[in-house]
Design a protein around this motif. Structure first.
Motif, short mmCIF file in Angstrom:
data_model
loop_
_atom_site.label_atom_id
_atom_site.label_comp_id
_atom_site.label_asym_id
_atom_site.label_seq_id
_atom_site.Cartn_x
_atom_site.Cartn_y
_atom_site.Cartn_z
N TYR A 1 0.91 -1.24 -0.07
CA TYR A 1 0.02 -0.13 -0.07
C TYR A 1 0.73 1.42 0.10
O TYR A 1 2.10 1.25 0.32
N ARG A 2 0.25 2.42 -0.18
CA ARG A 2 1.04 3.74 -0.08
C ARG A 2 0.03 4.54 0.59
O ARG A 2 -1.26 4.47 0.54
N VAL A 3 0.48 5.50 1.49
CA VAL A 3 -0.33 6.22 2.37
C VAL A 3 -0.37 7.69 1.57
O VAL A 3 0.55 8.45 1.23
N ASP A 4 -1.58 8.31 1.32
CA ASP A 4 -1.78 9.68 0.57
C ASP A 4 -2.56 10.33 1.66
O ASP A 4 -3.68 10.41 1.58
N GLY A 5 -1.93 11.20 2.24
CA GLY A 5 -2.54 12.16 3.19
C GLY A 5 -3.10 11.00 4.51
O GLY A 5 -2.35 10.07 5.03
N LYS A 6 -4.59 11.26 4.68
CA LYS A 6 -5.10 10.22 5.64
C LYS A 6 -5.76 9.09 4.93
O LYS A 6 -6.24 8.16 5.61
N ARG A 7 -5.51 8.75 3.67
CA ARG A 7 -6.06 7.84 3.06
C ARG A 7 -4.91 6.92 2.58
O ARG A 7 -3.79 7.02 2.37
N ILE A 8 -5.40 5.49 2.53
CA ILE A 8 -4.43 4.34 2.25
C ILE A 8 -5.03 3.76 1.18
O ILE A 8 -6.20 3.34 0.70
N ARG A 9 -3.97 3.73 0.04
CA ARG A 9 -4.32 3.53 -1.22
C ARG A 9 -3.70 2.08 -1.68
O ARG A 9 -2.44 1.95 -1.40
N PHE A 10 -4.32 1.36 -2.48
CA PHE A 10 -3.79 -0.06 -2.85
C PHE A 10 -3.98 0.07 -4.45
O PHE A 10 -4.73 0.62 -5.13
N ASP A 11 -3.16 -0.69 -5.14
CA ASP A 11 -3.01 -0.58 -6.58
C ASP A 11 -4.11 -1.69 -7.11
O ASP A 11 -4.78 -2.26 -6.19
N LYS A 12 -4.80 -1.68 -8.33
CA LYS A 12 -5.88 -2.20 -8.75
C LYS A 12 -5.65 -3.79 -8.67
O LYS A 12 -6.50 -4.46 -8.29
N SER A 13 -4.46 -4.23 -8.99
CA SER A 13 -3.87 -5.43 -8.80
C SER A 13 -4.28 -5.97 -7.50
O SER A 13 -4.62 -7.09 -7.22
N VAL A 14 -3.77 -5.44 -6.47
CA VAL A 14 -3.84 -5.61 -5.07
C VAL A 14 -5.00 -5.68 -4.65
O VAL A 14 -5.72 -6.77 -3.98
N ARG A 15 -5.95 -4.73 -5.05
CA ARG A 15 -7.40 -4.73 -4.67
C ARG A 15 -8.09 -6.08 -5.15
O ARG A 15 -8.85 -6.55 -4.61
N ALA A 16 -7.89 -6.49 -6.41
CA ALA A 16 -8.37 -7.61 -6.88
C ALA A 16 -8.12 -8.71 -6.27
O ALA A 16 -8.64 -9.67 -6.03
N ALA A 17 -6.60 -8.86 -5.99
CA ALA A 17 -6.34 -10.06 -5.19
C ALA A 17 -6.89 -10.02 -3.75
O ALA A 17 -7.24 -11.01 -3.33
N HIS A 18 -7.24 -8.88 -3.20
CA HIS A 18 -7.71 -8.86 -1.86
C HIS A 18 -9.36 -9.27 -2.17
O HIS A 18 -9.79 -10.15 -1.21
N GLN A 19 -9.97 -9.00 -2.92
CA GLN A 19 -11.12 -9.30 -3.17
C GLN A 19 -11.50 -10.93 -3.28
O GLN A 19 -12.29 -11.49 -2.94
N GLN A 20 -10.36 -11.42 -4.04
CA GLN A 20 -10.56 -12.75 -4.17
C GLN A 20 -10.32 -13.62 -2.94
O GLN A 20 -10.84 -14.77 -2.85
N SER A 21 -9.53 -12.99 -2.15
CA SER A 21 -9.18 -13.61 -0.83
C SER A 21 -10.14 -13.51 0.32
O SER A 21 -10.09 -13.99 1.43
N LYS A 22 -10.97 -12.69 0.04
CA LYS A 22 -12.29 -12.29 1.06
C LYS A 22 -13.03 -13.67 1.15
O LYS A 22 -13.48 -14.28 0.18
N THR A 23 -13.40 -13.76 2.60
CA THR A 23 -14.23 -15.02 2.87
C THR A 23 -15.83 -14.38 3.07
O THR A 23 -15.76 -13.34 3.99
N GLY A 24 -16.85 -14.87 2.34
CA GLY A 24 -18.22 -14.32 2.46
C GLY A 24 -18.65 -14.23 4.14
O GLY A 24 -18.08 -15.24 4.79
N LEU A 25 -19.55 -13.43 4.47
CA LEU A 25 -19.85 -13.42 5.93
C LEU A 25 -20.73 -14.59 6.43
O LEU A 25 -20.27 -15.38 7.24
N LEU A 26 -21.63 -15.34 5.37
CA LEU A 26 -22.16 -16.41 5.95
C LEU A 26 -21.26 -17.65 5.97
O LEU A 26 -21.38 -18.38 6.90
N GLN A 27 -20.14 -17.65 4.91
CA GLN A 27 -19.19 -18.70 4.79
C GLN A 27 -18.45 -18.63 6.25
O GLN A 27 -18.08 -19.49 7.09
N TRP A 28 -18.13 -17.48 6.46
CA TRP A 28 -17.09 -17.33 7.73
C TRP A 28 -17.87 -17.56 9.16
O TRP A 28 -17.42 -18.13 9.90
#
Length: 207
Positions: A32-59
Motif C-alpha cells: 500500500y501507499r499512504v496518501d494523506g489520511k487515505r491508504i491506497r492499494f494498486d488495482k491488482s492488489v485490490r483485486a487479489a484482496h477481493q479474491q481472498s475475501k471470505t463471505g460473511l455467511l461462510q465465515w
C-alpha cells in the motif's frame, strides 16, 4: 544511573526506531501507499484482496459454536472500555496541566485503519476495529499512568515486573534514597516537554 547504562539504553532506542522504520518501508511498496489520511492499494492488489475475501455467511458457518456463544462476553467489555476511555481523557485533561505534564495524544495509540482492507468481511473488520480500540486504549492508559508515576514516584521496583512501561527503565534504583530527593524535580521537569519517549535525566555533577 551510570553513564554506561544510559548510553546502552539510548543505543537500544535508536536501533528499535531504525528497525521499525526499515520494516515499515519494506512493507509499504509491497502492499500500500499512504496518501494523506487515505491508504491506497494498486488495482491488482485490490483485486487479489477481493479474491481472498471470505463471505460473511461462510465465515459464520466456519466459526466454532463456542466462539459464537462467548461473543457477547467479549463485546460486552465495550461498556467498561468506554468508561475507561472517558475517565482517562478527563483525568489528564484536568490533572496534567496542574502537574505540568504534557498530555498523551490519544490518536498515537488508537488507530482505526483496518477498515480499508477489502479482504476482510464486515465481521472481520468489526473485530479488528474492536481489538485496535481495546489494545490502543490500554496502551494509551498505560502511558498516562506511566507519566503520572514518573511525576510522583520515579523509582524502580525491587522485583522484576513483566510488561512495565519503557520509561520505568530510567527510574531511580530501588533504595537509592540519596538521589531520590535530589533528582525528583528533574524527572518532573522532563515531563513538561515529553515526546512520548522514556526520559533519562542526567546524573547531577559530582560534588
Amino acid at each position: 544511573m551510570n553513564e554506561k547504562v544510559r548510553q546502552l539504553m539510548a543505543q537500544i532506542k535508536v536501533l528499535e526506531d531504525e528497525l521499525r522504520a526499515v520494516v515499515h518501508q519494506a512493507e509499504v511498496p509491497l502492499f500500500y501507499r499512504v496518501d494523506g489520511k487515505r491508504i491506497r492499494f494498486d488495482k491488482s492488489v485490490r483485486a487479489a484482496h477481493q479474491q481472498s475475501k471470505t463471505g460473511l455467511l461462510q465465515w459464520l458457518f466456519k466459526s466454532r459454536p463456542p466462539t459464537v456463544v462467548v461473543a457477547p462476553v467479549i463485546y460486552g467489555l465495550i461498556v467498561p472500555l468506554l468508561f475507561l476511555d472517558l475517565g482517562l481523557s478527563l483525568y489528564q485533561a484536568i490533572c496534567f496541566p496542574v502537574y505540568r505534564i504534557s498530555k498523551v495524544r490519544r490518536s498515537d495509540y488508537i488507530v482505526m485503519d483496518r477498515w480499508h482492507l477489502s479482504y476482510l468481511n464486515f465481521m472481520e473488520k468489526f473485530n479488528c476495529a474492536y481489538c485496535a480500540y481495546a489494545n490502543g486504549l490500554l496502551a494509551y492508559g498505560t502511558e498516562i499512568a506511566a507519566r503520572t508515576e514518573q511525576y510522583w514516584c520515579p523509582i524502580k521496583h525491587a522485583r522484576k515486573i513483566l510488561g512495565a512501561p519503557a520509561r520505568t527503565q530510567a527510574f531511580l534504583p530501588y533504595g537509592d534514597a540519596e538521589n531520590y530527593q535530589q533528582r525528583l524535580s528533574m524527572f518532573r521537569d522532563a515531563l513538561a516537554a515529553d515526546s512520548g519517549k522514556p526520559d533519562v535525566p542526567s546524573d547531577p555533577p559530582a560534588s
